[in-house]
Design an enzyme around this catalytic site. Structure first.
Site, PDB file in Angstrom:
ATOM      1  N   ARG A  43       0.828  -1.220   0.000  1.00 24.94           N
ATOM      2  CA  ARG A  43       0.000   0.000   0.000  1.00 24.94           C
ATOM      3  C   ARG A  43       0.859   1.266   0.000  1.00 24.94           C
ATOM      4  NH1 ARG A  43      -5.350  -1.352   3.637  1.00 24.94           N
ATOM      5  NH2 ARG A  43      -6.537  -2.126   1.857  1.00 24.94           N
ATOM      6  N   LYS A  70     -20.288 -14.551   3.717  1.00 28.49           N
ATOM      7  CA  LYS A  70     -21.725 -14.279   3.844  1.00 28.49           C
ATOM      8  C   LYS A  70     -22.379 -13.686   2.611  1.00 28.49           C
ATOM      9  CE  LYS A  70     -21.707 -13.602   8.798  1.00 28.49           C
ATOM     10  NZ  LYS A  70     -21.552 -12.582   9.825  1.00 28.49           N
ATOM     11  N   GLY A 111      -9.789  -7.804   0.093  1.00 25.10           N
ATOM     12  CA  GLY A 111      -8.545  -8.096   0.799  1.00 25.10           C
ATOM     13  C   GLY A 111      -8.206  -9.574   0.840  1.00 25.10           C
ATOM     14  N   GLY A 144     -13.807  -3.239   0.619  1.00 26.74           N
ATOM     15  CA  GLY A 144     -15.137  -2.630   0.747  1.00 26.74           C
ATOM     16  C   GLY A 144     -15.410  -1.648  -0.384  1.00 26.74           C
TER      17      GLY A 144
HETATM   18  P1  AMP Z   1     -15.591 -12.271   3.100  1.00 25.54           P
HETATM   19  O1  AMP Z   1     -14.956 -11.344   4.096  1.00 25.54           O
HETATM   20  O2  AMP Z   1     -17.092 -12.277   3.154  1.00 25.54           O
HETATM   21  O3  AMP Z   1     -15.057 -12.097   1.690  1.00 25.54           O
HETATM   22  O4  AMP Z   1     -15.196 -13.727   3.546  1.00 25.54           O
HETATM   23  C1  AMP Z   1     -13.896 -14.207   3.607  1.00 25.54           C
HETATM   24  C2  AMP Z   1     -13.868 -15.316   4.596  1.00 25.54           C
HETATM   25  O5  AMP Z   1     -14.785 -16.308   4.226  1.00 25.54           O
HETATM   26  C3  AMP Z   1     -12.529 -15.999   4.725  1.00 25.54           C
HETATM   27  O6  AMP Z   1     -11.979 -15.692   5.966  1.00 25.54           O
HETATM   28  C4  AMP Z   1     -12.880 -17.485   4.637  1.00 25.54           C
HETATM   29  O7  AMP Z   1     -12.266 -18.264   5.631  1.00 25.54           O
HETATM   30  C5  AMP Z   1     -14.380 -17.496   4.840  1.00 25.54           C
HETATM   31  N1  AMP Z   1     -15.033 -18.659   4.234  1.00 25.54           N
HETATM   32  C6  AMP Z   1     -14.940 -19.082   2.983  1.00 25.54           C
HETATM   33  N2  AMP Z   1     -15.643 -20.218   2.803  1.00 25.54           N
HETATM   34  C7  AMP Z   1     -16.185 -20.540   3.988  1.00 25.54           C
HETATM   35  C8  AMP Z   1     -16.996 -21.604   4.446  1.00 25.54           C
HETATM   36  N3  AMP Z   1     -17.390 -22.579   3.623  1.00 25.54           N
HETATM   37  N4  AMP Z   1     -17.374 -21.614   5.741  1.00 25.54           N
HETATM   38  C9  AMP Z   1     -16.979 -20.615   6.564  1.00 25.54           C
HETATM   39  N5  AMP Z   1     -16.206 -19.589   6.202  1.00 25.54           N
HETATM   40  C10 AMP Z   1     -15.814 -19.530   4.917  1.00 25.54           C
END
Ligand code: AMP
Length: 398
Positions: free
Chosen positions: A37, A201, A354, A377
């Site tokens: 960065r 999520k 990220g 974000g």
């Molecule tokens: P996000 O911040 O929503 O992009 O999510 C990233 C996170 O999703 C990472 O830390 C992953 O470990 C988590 N992740 C990916 N697949 C799964 C899963 N099947 N179950 C739980 N966490 C997950």
């Protein structure tokens, strides 16, 4: 949308305030572990040096509680800037106190003053006008080069822009590159345009999904969020991550995809484990046979092949979110295979977020991607079709 850019305004010999994003990872001993960065801010800083400007740099770092806290000091950043630019960096003791205002006032052409962490001041995150006025009073020209926080209406990003007319404020090279890239990819992609969405999520990416579905030819869903979709399709998902309240919304997105003729891909097999742990026993199962007491933590090998096949004719790929819990070796294979498939495609490949940027670094595919965004974000909000608060005031004619 025409963005005012630093190269189009007159900055020669002026005092320039540059809002950077120096929010880099550091270890417990305050060693910078990844200075990407900082490096990506150098283009704009060097351009200002070459134009005989006096330069004031500002950034946030972490989340200090509105007061001085050594752990969040920008001193290590000053040191690294000194190494990279090979020139003295004047480190302020605070943000807008009298001694710092005096330093800014007396700053000469070619000199660089780095303010302390803007979040030491209570006004930063509340977009306080008075704080913004003080920051603005230090300079003749305002440059925003902090893409990573441009989706936040914070004082040094948003309120400050009110103090400069459009000939005296602009996007730095990094911000301009990010905005133009996303604008182009979302609005004029070379088709087929495939979007891969993963991560934990659905909720965090719901709006992005709604906007993407209208623009893409194919959408590939993986990661934890896939289970909310699989649940909507009636599958037993065991203990996998699910957002019950969004099952209906997931169905709506799938219905919309069908209506628009968008090819919608979900996992057909998953790596399941007995617990959310690197030591847990794991196995591959089809999505039809997920045991009630197990949880899905990665896409399976058949899914990785299916998704790779779906990418083969892509001309544009936009990827946000890992396919599994890539932080644990056991559950990173799916993300790894997909990373290689994206990297070896002939498409324009854009990686945002990220985690996904981190992932392609780990898989060694970083150099093969066309563009890796520095902001998670912020890039999501661009995909959602929003104009970022920190960018709005830099649009000509706004
Ligand atoms: P996000 O911040 O929503 O992009 O999510 C990233 C996170 O999703 C990472 O830390 C992953 O470990 C988590 N992740 C990916 N697949 C799964 C899963 N099947 N179950 C739980 N966490 C997950």
């Amino acid at each position: 949308m025409k963005l005012q850019e630093i190269k189009n305004i007159d900055i020669v010999g002026k005092k320039i305030f540059i809002r950077c994003d120096f929010n880099v990872p550091m270890d417990d001993d305050l060693n910078i572990t990844d200075d990407r960065r900082i490096k990506s801010a150098l283009n704009t800083i060097r351009y200002c040096i070459d134009n005989d400007c006096a330069i004031i740099l500002a950034s946030h770092f972490g989340r200090p509680k509105d007061k001085y806290d050594e752990r969040y000091s920008l001193k290590p950043i000053a040191k690294r800037l000194h190494t990279l630019l090979k020139q003295e960096i004047i480190m302020a003791k605070n943000v807008v106190q009298d001694d710092t205002m005096e330093l800014a006032k007396n700053l000469k052409a070619g000199e660089i003053l780095l303010l302390e962490n803007v979040r030491y001041n209570v006004g930063e995150t509340s977009n306080d006008k008075e704080f913004a006025a003080k920051l603005a009073s230090m300079a003749d020209v305002y440059i925003n080069d902090a893409f990573g926080v441009s989706h936040r209406a914070h004082s040094s990003v948003e309120a400050i822009t009110a103090h400069f007319d459009i000939e005296h404020k602009a996007a730095g090279f990094l911000l301009a590159k990010e905005i133009k890239f996303f604008h182009h990819i979302v609005n004029e992609p070379k088709r087929p345009f495939v979007s891969i969405v993963g991560g934990s999520k659905v909720s965090g990416k719901l709006e992005a999904l709604h906007n993407l579905i209208k623009k893409v030819d194919k959408i590939i869903i993986g990661g934890g969020m896939a289970f909310t979709f699989l649940k909507a399709m009636g599958y037993e998902i065991g203990q996998s991550l699910v957002e019950e309240d969004l099952v209906g919304e997931a169905q709506k997105i799938m219905d919309e995809a069908k209506k628009l003729g968008v090819k919608f891909y979900l996992p057909i097999d998953v790596v399941v484990a007995e617990a959310f742990s690197a030591e847990a026993i794991a196995k591959v199962t089809t999505v039809q046979e997920i045991p009630k007491t197990w949880m899905g933590l990665d896409i399976g090998p058949a899914t990785a092949s299916l998704f790779s096949l779906a990418l083969q004719d892509a001309n544009t790929i936009l990827w946000n979110g890992p396919m599994g819990v890539y932080e644990m070796d056991k559950f990173m294979k799916g993300s790894m295979k997909l990373s290689h498939a994206v990297a070896s495609s002939f498409a324009t490949t854009v990686v945002g977020g990220g985690d996904t940027a981190d992932l392609v670094r780990i898989t060694g595919d970083e150099e093969e991607m066309t563009f890796i965004s520095t902001g998670g974000g912020a890039s999501l909000e661009l995909i959602e079709g929003k104009i970022l608060p920190g960018v709005k005031a830099l649009i000509i004619g706004e």
